[in-house]
Design a protein around this motif. Structure first.
Motif, PDB file in Angstrom:
ATOM      1  N   SER A 160      23.867  18.192  27.185  1.00 44.94           N
ATOM      2  CA  SER A 160      23.271  18.146  25.855  1.00 44.94           C
ATOM      3  C   SER A 160      21.816  17.692  25.960  1.00 44.94           C
ATOM      4  O   SER A 160      21.406  17.100  26.966  1.00 44.94           O
ATOM      5  CB  SER A 160      24.042  17.182  24.966  1.00 44.94           C
ATOM      6  OG  SER A 160      23.871  15.844  25.425  1.00 44.94           O
TER       7      SER A 160
ATOM      8  N   GLU B 227      18.835  23.631  27.666  1.00 48.36           N
ATOM      9  CA  GLU B 227      18.961  25.077  27.489  1.00 48.36           C
ATOM     10  C   GLU B 227      19.130  25.782  28.833  1.00 48.36           C
ATOM     11  O   GLU B 227      19.990  26.660  28.975  1.00 48.36           O
ATOM     12  CB  GLU B 227      17.740  25.615  26.749  1.00 48.36           C
ATOM     13  CG  GLU B 227      17.782  27.092  26.442  1.00 48.36           C
ATOM     14  CD  GLU B 227      18.844  27.479  25.421  1.00 48.36           C
ATOM     15  OE1 GLU B 227      19.171  28.684  25.346  1.00 48.36           O
ATOM     16  OE2 GLU B 227      19.359  26.602  24.710  1.00 48.36           O
TER      17      GLU B 227
ATOM     18  N   SER C  94      20.338  24.521  31.504  1.00 49.79           N
ATOM     19  CA  SER C  94      21.630  24.137  32.081  1.00 49.79           C
ATOM     20  C   SER C  94      22.799  24.884  31.447  1.00 49.79           C
ATOM     21  O   SER C  94      23.916  24.840  31.976  1.00 49.79           O
ATOM     22  CB  SER C  94      21.846  22.625  31.931  1.00 49.79           C
ATOM     23  OG  SER C  94      22.272  22.266  30.626  1.00 49.79           O
ATOM     24  N   ARG C  95      22.563  25.560  30.338  1.00 51.30           N
ATOM     25  CA  ARG C  95      23.612  26.400  29.756  1.00 51.30           C
ATOM     26  C   ARG C  95      23.991  27.532  30.690  1.00 51.30           C
ATOM     27  O   ARG C  95      25.133  28.006  30.697  1.00 51.30           O
ATOM     28  CB  ARG C  95      23.164  26.984  28.415  1.00 51.30           C
ATOM     29  CG  ARG C  95      23.010  25.992  27.285  1.00 51.30           C
ATOM     30  CD  ARG C  95      22.578  26.723  26.015  1.00 51.30           C
ATOM     31  NE  ARG C  95      23.540  27.747  25.620  1.00 51.30           N
ATOM     32  CZ  ARG C  95      23.239  28.844  24.933  1.00 51.30           C
ATOM     33  NH1 ARG C  95      21.981  29.065  24.563  1.00 51.30           N
ATOM     34  NH2 ARG C  95      24.183  29.709  24.608  1.00 51.30           N
TER      35      ARG C  95
ATOM     36  N   TYR D 239      25.391  20.520  34.314  1.00 48.78           N
ATOM     37  CA  TYR D 239      25.719  21.865  33.844  1.00 48.78           C
ATOM     38  C   TYR D 239      26.137  21.774  32.381  1.00 48.78           C
ATOM     39  O   TYR D 239      27.002  20.975  32.013  1.00 48.78           O
ATOM     40  CB  TYR D 239      26.850  22.470  34.688  1.00 48.78           C
ATOM     41  CG  TYR D 239      27.224  23.877  34.305  1.00 48.78           C
ATOM     42  CD1 TYR D 239      26.270  24.900  34.335  1.00 48.78           C
ATOM     43  CD2 TYR D 239      28.522  24.195  33.915  1.00 48.78           C
ATOM     44  CE1 TYR D 239      26.609  26.197  33.991  1.00 48.78           C
ATOM     45  CE2 TYR D 239      28.866  25.493  33.570  1.00 48.78           C
ATOM     46  CZ  TYR D 239      27.904  26.495  33.606  1.00 48.78           C
ATOM     47  OH  TYR D 239      28.225  27.788  33.252  1.00 48.78           O
ATOM     48  N   GLN D 240      25.466  22.548  31.560  1.00 47.21           N
ATOM     49  CA  GLN D 240      25.716  22.576  30.121  1.00 47.21           C
ATOM     50  C   GLN D 240      25.634  21.167  29.524  1.00 47.21           C
ATOM     51  O   GLN D 240      26.497  20.740  28.754  1.00 47.21           O
ATOM     52  CB  GLN D 240      27.072  23.237  29.842  1.00 47.21           C
ATOM     53  CG  GLN D 240      27.083  24.708  30.273  1.00 47.21           C
ATOM     54  CD  GLN D 240      28.335  25.451  29.883  1.00 47.21           C
ATOM     55  OE1 GLN D 240      29.371  24.859  29.579  1.00 47.21           O
ATOM     56  NE2 GLN D 240      28.258  26.776  29.904  1.00 47.21           N
TER      57      GLN D 240
END
Length: 228
Positions: free
Chosen positions: A91, A180, A182-183, A88-89
């Protein structure tokens, strides 16, 4: 507990192993030429994505049943990324670690239903998420480094080349795409990402045979189109 084969895919070289599928996430307009052919600006902008239900998933060498409610069903060949870890989120630098395998899929689309829904300002899930709308090859297990060894993606219809593209030329490359998505979405092991289609999408009719190829895997997805 046995795996429900309707929510899993075979694994290349491992006849007794199946990959359990969780979410099916599909990316729109991720090749510049396809964006142009659909009448959109291909400039790099945040990718948009949508979901298909598990009932959309079918395997290679099975029939694609053309939905009765559409008169203009299109093929869209895509590189498929299978995730083996949650994230999650994450990089872009960390995203490759989530990749567990890859294959080739078809995002079958009822173009007329989609266009009508857009004109009416309504959601167009029916055009993309109907049963059997996500044929997918067996998966090649391997990480991001193994994916780099694969070549161009292509699709033939009745033996004629209709789509071809280098997945390295995607507007959003695989690592950035995973990051992206996972944002906004908590990615899970078992998720599939259909990464977008190159130019050349077009209609299919009953009697057509579609064969998708990924250099390095060969002809890995074969679909016969039949009437619904």
């Amino acid at each position: 507990m046995s795996i429900d084969t309707h929510c899993s895919l075979p694994v290349i070289g491992q006849p007794h192993t199946r990959f359990a599928v969780n979410k099916i996430i599909c990316i729109g307009r991720n090749y510049a030429e396809h964006a142009r052919e659909m009448g959109h600006d291909p400039q790099r902008e945040p990718p948009f994505f949508f979901f298909k239900p598990q009932s959309a998933l079918t395997e290679s060498d099975t029939d694609f049943i053309s939905p009765w409610f559409s008169q203009n069903v299109h093929h869209e060949v895509e590189l498929v990324i299978a995730l083996g870890q949650s994230g999650y989120q994450v990089s872009a630098a960390d995203a490759p670690a989530l990749v567990a395998g890859f294959g080739v899929g078809l995002d079958m689309t009822c173009r007329d239903v989609q266009q009508q829904a857009k004109q009416q300002g309504r959601p167009w899930e029916l055009a993309k998420g109907f049963d059997g709308s996500a044929p997918c090859s067996a998966l090649q297990l391997g990480g991001y480094e193994e994916l780099q060894k694969m070549g161009q993606l292509s699709l033939t219809r009745n033996g004629n080349l209709v789509q071809q593209g280098d997945w390295r030329e995607m507007v959003w490359p695989v690592a950035e795409l995973i990051a992206e998505v996972s944002r906004f979405v908590r990615l899970r092991a078992g998720d599939l990402i259909f990464t977008g289609t190159p130019a050349g999408v077009g209609p299919v009719v009953p009697g057509d045979r579609l064969v998708a190829n990924l250099e390095g895997l060969g002809e890995c997805l074969r679909v016969n189109v039949v009437a619904g």
